[in-house]
Scaffold this motif. Structure first.
Motif, short mmCIF file in Angstrom:
data_model
loop_
_atom_site.label_atom_id
_atom_site.label_comp_id
_atom_site.label_asym_id
_atom_site.label_seq_id
_atom_site.Cartn_x
_atom_site.Cartn_y
_atom_site.Cartn_z
N UNK A 57 31.35 84.00 14.48
CA UNK A 57 32.60 83.47 13.95
C UNK A 57 33.65 84.52 14.27
N UNK A 58 34.66 84.11 15.01
CA UNK A 58 35.63 85.08 15.49
C UNK A 58 37.06 84.69 15.19
N UNK A 59 37.91 85.69 15.27
CA UNK A 59 39.34 85.55 15.07
C UNK A 59 40.00 86.20 16.27
N UNK A 60 40.90 85.48 16.91
CA UNK A 60 41.41 85.91 18.20
C UNK A 60 42.85 85.44 18.39
N UNK A 61 43.45 85.97 19.45
CA UNK A 61 44.79 85.56 19.84
C UNK A 61 44.61 84.42 20.85
N UNK A 62 45.03 83.22 20.49
CA UNK A 62 44.81 82.08 21.39
C UNK A 62 45.67 82.18 22.65
N UNK A 63 45.25 81.46 23.68
CA UNK A 63 46.01 81.45 24.94
C UNK A 63 47.44 80.94 24.75
N UNK A 64 47.66 80.12 23.75
CA UNK A 64 49.03 79.62 23.50
C UNK A 64 49.97 80.76 23.09
N UNK B 267 39.44 86.40 31.53
CA UNK B 267 40.72 85.78 31.15
C UNK B 267 40.63 84.40 30.52
N UNK B 268 39.53 83.67 30.72
CA UNK B 268 39.37 82.36 30.07
C UNK B 268 39.06 82.52 28.58
N UNK B 269 38.67 83.73 28.19
CA UNK B 269 38.38 84.02 26.79
C UNK B 269 39.66 84.47 26.10
N UNK B 270 39.96 83.91 24.93
CA UNK B 270 41.14 84.40 24.21
C UNK B 270 40.94 85.86 23.80
N UNK B 271 42.03 86.55 23.55
CA UNK B 271 41.97 87.97 23.20
C UNK B 271 41.29 88.17 21.85
N UNK B 272 40.07 88.76 21.83
CA UNK B 272 39.35 88.94 20.57
C UNK B 272 40.05 89.92 19.64
N UNK B 273 39.90 89.70 18.34
CA UNK B 273 40.45 90.62 17.35
C UNK B 273 39.39 91.04 16.34
N UNK B 274 38.79 90.10 15.64
CA UNK B 274 37.72 90.43 14.72
C UNK B 274 36.71 89.30 14.68
N UNK B 275 35.52 89.62 14.20
CA UNK B 275 34.48 88.61 14.09
C UNK B 275 33.44 89.09 13.08
N UNK B 276 32.53 88.19 12.74
CA UNK B 276 31.41 88.61 11.90
C UNK B 276 30.18 87.80 12.28
N UNK B 277 29.04 88.41 11.97
CA UNK B 277 27.77 87.80 12.34
C UNK B 277 26.69 88.18 11.35
N UNK B 278 25.74 87.27 11.20
CA UNK B 278 24.55 87.55 10.40
C UNK B 278 23.50 88.10 11.34
N UNK B 279 23.12 89.34 11.13
CA UNK B 279 22.09 89.98 11.94
C UNK B 279 20.80 90.03 11.13
N UNK B 280 19.75 90.55 11.73
CA UNK B 280 18.45 90.56 11.07
C UNK B 280 18.49 91.27 9.71
N UNK B 281 19.10 92.45 9.66
CA UNK B 281 19.08 93.26 8.44
C UNK B 281 20.44 93.45 7.78
N UNK B 282 21.46 92.77 8.29
CA UNK B 282 22.80 93.00 7.75
C UNK B 282 23.74 91.88 8.15
N UNK B 283 24.88 91.87 7.49
CA UNK B 283 26.03 91.08 7.94
C UNK B 283 26.98 92.11 8.54
N UNK B 284 27.40 91.87 9.77
CA UNK B 284 28.26 92.82 10.46
C UNK B 284 29.65 92.25 10.66
N UNK B 285 30.63 93.08 10.36
CA UNK B 285 32.03 92.74 10.57
C UNK B 285 32.54 93.61 11.71
N UNK B 286 33.12 92.96 12.71
CA UNK B 286 33.66 93.68 13.86
C UNK B 286 35.18 93.56 13.81
#
Length: 152
Positions: free
Chosen positions: A47-54, A64-83
């Motif tokens: 699940x990510x939060x990014x700067x859209x192409x618009x 370049x087809x990927x919007x500019x990433x800013x933050x995200x989070x994921x459920x990993x094996x032993x933790x929830x990680x916030x990027x």
């Protein structure tokens, strides 16, 4: 762990049941505090939060087809990680977070360059994450990103 999800809701439905409420709460905190012009969606199988192409048509320089990433989070094996890319890119934001964290948690901060790992779901400092989410505008993130690109 990676999930083949097509939306944030789909992602949360696939994680272990005991984590679903935590991820719903984390998502709500981020969305409630996300500055204007950022968008939520799936990016890098998280699940990510990014700067859209618009807003930033050039997208991410590596793909370049990927919007500019800013933050995200994921459920990993032993933790929830916030990027959070801003923590990595702006020393003042990093230092603020490191100094604030002990005021919100009794646990030692488990952090990489842009990754914050939470091993205890009931001890995630949601209020602090909300504050972190508000700390950087979309325009500021684009400016920091473009300045870093010019240095390459």
């Amino acid at each position: 762990m990676q999930y083949e999800a097509t939306s944030p809701e789909d992602y949360i439905s696939q994680v272990p049941e005991e984590r679903q409420e935590t991820l719903k709460k984390l998502r709500k905190v981020i969305n409630d505090n996300l500055p204007k012009d950022f968008e939520e969606g799936m990016i890098y199988k998280m699940i990510g939060y990014y700067v859209p192409h618009s807003v930033y048509p050039d997208g991410y320089h590596c793909s370049p087809k990927t919007p500019l990433p800013f933050m995200s989070f994921a459920s990993q094996k032993n933790s929830v990680n916030l990027y959070h890319s801003g923590i990595y890119a702006k020393k003042e934001l990093h230092d603020w977070f490191v100094n604030e964290y002990p005021k919100h948690s009794k646990r030692k901060l488990d952090m990489g360059k842009s990754c914050i790992r939470f091993k205890k779901m009931n001890e995630i400092p949601f209020e602090l994450i909300g504050e972190l989410t508000r700390k950087m505008t979309c325009k500021e993130w684009i400016d920091i990103y473009e300045t870093a690109l010019k240095k390459k």
